[in-house]
Scaffold this motif. Structure first.
Motif, short mmCIF file in Angstrom:
data_model
loop_
_atom_site.label_atom_id
_atom_site.label_comp_id
_atom_site.label_asym_id
_atom_site.label_seq_id
_atom_site.Cartn_x
_atom_site.Cartn_y
_atom_site.Cartn_z
N VAL A 268 0.84 -1.20 0.00
CA VAL A 268 0.00 0.00 0.00
C VAL A 268 0.88 1.25 0.00
CG1 VAL A 268 -1.62 1.33 1.41
CG2 VAL A 268 -1.98 -1.13 1.06
N THR A 269 0.50 2.21 -0.83
CA THR A 269 1.27 3.46 -0.93
C THR A 269 0.58 4.65 -0.27
OG1 THR A 269 0.30 4.00 -3.09
CG2 THR A 269 2.35 2.71 -3.08
N ASN A 270 -0.75 4.60 -0.09
CA ASN A 270 -1.42 5.73 0.56
C ASN A 270 -2.64 5.26 1.32
OD1 ASN A 270 -4.12 6.35 -0.84
ND2 ASN A 270 -2.77 6.32 -2.62
N LEU A 271 -3.01 6.02 2.32
CA LEU A 271 -4.26 5.82 3.03
C LEU A 271 -4.74 7.14 3.59
CD1 LEU A 271 -3.85 5.78 6.43
CD2 LEU A 271 -2.67 3.67 5.85
N PHE A 272 -6.04 7.22 3.80
CA PHE A 272 -6.65 8.43 4.37
C PHE A 272 -7.47 8.03 5.59
CE2 PHE A 272 -10.76 10.54 4.86
CZ PHE A 272 -10.35 11.81 5.23
N THR A 273 -7.32 8.80 6.66
CA THR A 273 -8.12 8.53 7.86
C THR A 273 -8.11 9.78 8.75
OG1 THR A 273 -8.52 6.91 9.61
CG2 THR A 273 -6.21 7.49 9.18
N VAL A 274 -8.55 9.59 9.98
CA VAL A 274 -8.59 10.69 10.95
C VAL A 274 -7.47 10.51 11.97
CG1 VAL A 274 -11.06 11.10 10.67
CG2 VAL A 274 -10.29 9.44 12.37
N PRO A 275 -7.08 11.56 12.68
CA PRO A 275 -5.95 11.45 13.61
C PRO A 275 -6.10 10.36 14.66
CG PRO A 275 -6.44 13.74 13.21
CD PRO A 275 -7.54 12.96 12.54
N THR A 276 -7.31 10.11 15.16
CA THR A 276 -7.46 9.08 16.18
C THR A 276 -7.10 7.70 15.63
OG1 THR A 276 -9.82 9.01 15.63
CG2 THR A 276 -9.18 10.30 17.56
N ILE A 277 -7.39 7.44 14.35
CA ILE A 277 -7.05 6.15 13.76
C ILE A 277 -5.55 6.06 13.47
CG2 ILE A 277 -7.47 4.59 11.82
CD1 ILE A 277 -9.80 4.79 13.76
N VAL A 278 -4.93 7.18 13.03
CA VAL A 278 -3.48 7.19 12.87
C VAL A 278 -2.81 6.84 14.20
CG1 VAL A 278 -1.45 8.60 12.32
CG2 VAL A 278 -3.54 8.87 10.99
N LYS A 279 -3.33 7.42 15.27
CA LYS A 279 -2.79 7.15 16.61
C LYS A 279 -2.91 5.66 16.96
CE LYS A 279 -3.57 8.62 21.45
NZ LYS A 279 -2.21 9.06 21.79
N MET A 280 -4.07 5.08 16.68
CA MET A 280 -4.26 3.65 16.93
C MET A 280 -3.29 2.81 16.11
SD MET A 280 -8.42 3.35 17.00
CE MET A 280 -8.38 1.55 17.03
#
Length: 542
Positions: A268-280
């Motif tokens: 995988v080269t990219n993903l989009f999410t919200v900061p809380t999921i990046v933190k997880m």
């Protein structure tokens, strides 16, 4: 806001005609036909197969249900290949895609159906109550199609099979023809229906490719983490334009270990999410068990990312973070903080707290309550103009009157820009509170509190106070295995904040209430605290 421009029977004027967004799919089917478009578990669909399924579905929608230009089509479903197909079939027909947040209750989705004036509905098999509620709310709706094994409507796959092999051209569309009703999260009341158009979204697709993911190609692979009904849907359209393959997570609860395994397996080269999921993702042990060196862009938006979380993610992933600030009304395209502006070390270059610079083709103005443009470093409401701004709210002239002023869209967020044009968000206008006559912006307090090593998440609210008018309530969640207390948290703030900004009350929770998209909103926290009897009521207030 009406759909008159989408219902014209006459030829479109040359000056306003635009390419149908579904043309990106047509182009990919010709050029990249045998390459994968969607991967979900052991299943995969090539661009040619996806194009054929979308045409087949569009024909069924037109011939079996009478769907035409401008008709609204509601979708109640978690992420799957079908929700992508329905979106593209709507675009191909010139109809309007209306995705719900699948985590909403049946009555909430029925409200969306009524607000949109839904002509037909697609509903995943796990939501029979939602289908029934929408039928009751809109008895004139022409039908409900069942995704999966359900008896509340005709089978989705049967409709697809019925017309496979038949071609369906993309409808002629006007630049201002609506194609997506984007419902806001309703953080300050009932959700509003934002009207997104073919011309506007085409601009935003190009803007995303330029500002967020430059040099994207069909070699790219995107992991779909967030619900496609909102920001991830816009990200999906960007992958469509690039010809990149999208990998869907398995159905059910989000599991960071599964996400990292898919990143490694599919490079995988990219993903989009919200900061809380990046933190997880970055705090889960599995981040160190799987190869993620293929990642080029980890894009986060939807809420601020606190500095300590940002630095931890940079240490784990390297310089792959991209932040953008935006709202559904501007299809996310207000500012960008690109990879090269994410710095691990604090200092002037890091510009701690910024959400970046104006997106290409977008202009920001910081304005006071009267609409006066303010100079650099002066705080006011963040207002924006440019081709990414929506056409308005559907059938809500009161909301349109409040949101637009002199051609500027008023975001409702407060902040300032520095001399170089970097934007700093202080908070929502509705989040700010006044203590002893002075404004308190919760974001400032939250950032400092998060320097405490045992604090995982925090939200600061203003609550009534008999003497000062309002005072701060800090709602805190501890890191796993850690303990928190009021005195140590206050010690973190000692000497770093004026006394009137210090929280005077603390509530400790095991989990922070979040929306269906993983965002922390003050409205939801207030509702949760009130429901659990945890909201302080100070003597002399009511």
């Amino acid at each position: 806001m009406s759909f008159e421009t989408a219902n014209r029977d006459t030829a479109l004027p040359w000056s306003t005609r635009t390419s149908n967004i579904a043309h990106f799919l047509s182009r990919n089917a010709r050029r990249l036909g045998d390459r994968p478009a969607i991967i979900w578990g052991d299943d995969r669909w090539t661009w040619r197969e996806l194009d054929a399924r979308v045409s087949s579905l569009a024909i069924a929608m037109r011939e079996d249900f009478g769907i035409r230009h401008g008709d609204r089509v509601l979708v109640q479903s978690p992420n799957n290949n079908q929700i992508i197909e329905i979106m593209l079939a709507c675009f191909r027909l010139g109809a309007v895609w209306v995705p719900s947040n699948f985590r909403q209750g049946a009555d909430e989705v029925a409200y969306l159906a009524q607000k949109a004036g839904t002509a037909m509905m697609f509903c995943e098999h796990g939501f029979p109550g939602h289908a029934a509620a929408c039928r009751a709310a809109l008895p004139d709706m022409v039908g409900v199609v069942a995704i999966g094994n359900a008896n509340f409507g005709p089978s989705y796959e049967a409709l697809i099979a019925k017309n496979l092999g038949k071609d369906m051209p993309n409808a002629d569309v006007d630049r201002d023809a609506p194609c997506w009703l984007f419902f806001t999260s309703g953080s300050t009341g009932r959700p509003k229906a934002v009207v997104l158009t073919h011309g506007q979204l085409t601009f935003t697709i190009v803007n995303h490719l330029n500002d967020l993911m430059p040099a994207s190609t069909p070699e790219d692979v995107s992991l779909v983490v967030a619900p496609l009904s909102h920001g991830a849907g816009m990200h999906q359209l960007t992958q469509l334009a690039a010809g990149a393959v999208s990998v869907l997570l398995p159905a059910g609860r989000f599991d960071p270990a599964v996400a990292w395994e898919l990143v490694a397996r599919h490079k995988v080269t990219n993903l989009f999410t919200v900061p809380t999921i990046v933190k997880m993702l970055v705090e889960h042990p599995s981040v160190d068990e799987h190869d993620h060196t293929s990642l080029r862009y980890v894009i986060y938006a939807g809420a601020p990312m606190y500095r300590e979380d940002q630095k931890f993610a940079l240490r784990k992933l390297g310089k792959v973070l991209v932040q953008y600030f935006g709202l559904g009304e501007v299809t996310g395209a207000i500012t960008v903080l690109p990879r090269h502006d994410h710095h691990l070390e604090d200092g002037p270059q890091a510009r701690v707290g910024t959400c970046g610079i104006e997106r290409t083709g977008i202009q920001i103005s910081i304005q006071d309550d009267d609409g006066k443009h303010l100079p650099p470093l002066a705080s006011g409401e963040i207002c924006v103009t440019g081709p990414a701004v929506c056409a308005g709210y559907y059938q809500d002239e009161e909301a349109n009157g409040k949101a637009f002023r002199d051609g500027w869209f008023r975001t409702g967020d407060l902040g300032h820009m520095d001399a170089e044009g970097y934007l700093y968000i202080t908070g929502r206008a509705s989040d700010m509170y006044i203590s002893g006559g002075s404004n308190v912006y919760p974001r400032e307090v939250e950032e400092l509190l998060l320097a405490h090593p045992a604090l995982k998440e925090v939200a600061v609210l203003g609550i009534p106070h008999p003497k000062w008018g309002e005072t701060g309530l800090a709602v805190c969640v501890a890191e796993e295995g850690q303990e928190l207390d009021e005195m140590s948290l206050l010690a973190t703030l000692h000497g770093r904040l004026a006394k009137y900004k210090l929280p005077t009350h603390f509530v400790f929770l095991s989990d922070m209430p979040k929306t269906g998209y993983g965002k922390i909103t003050k409205k939801l926290i207030r509702e949760e605290l009130t429901a659990r009897g945890l909201m302080p009521v100070l003597e002399g207030t009511s």
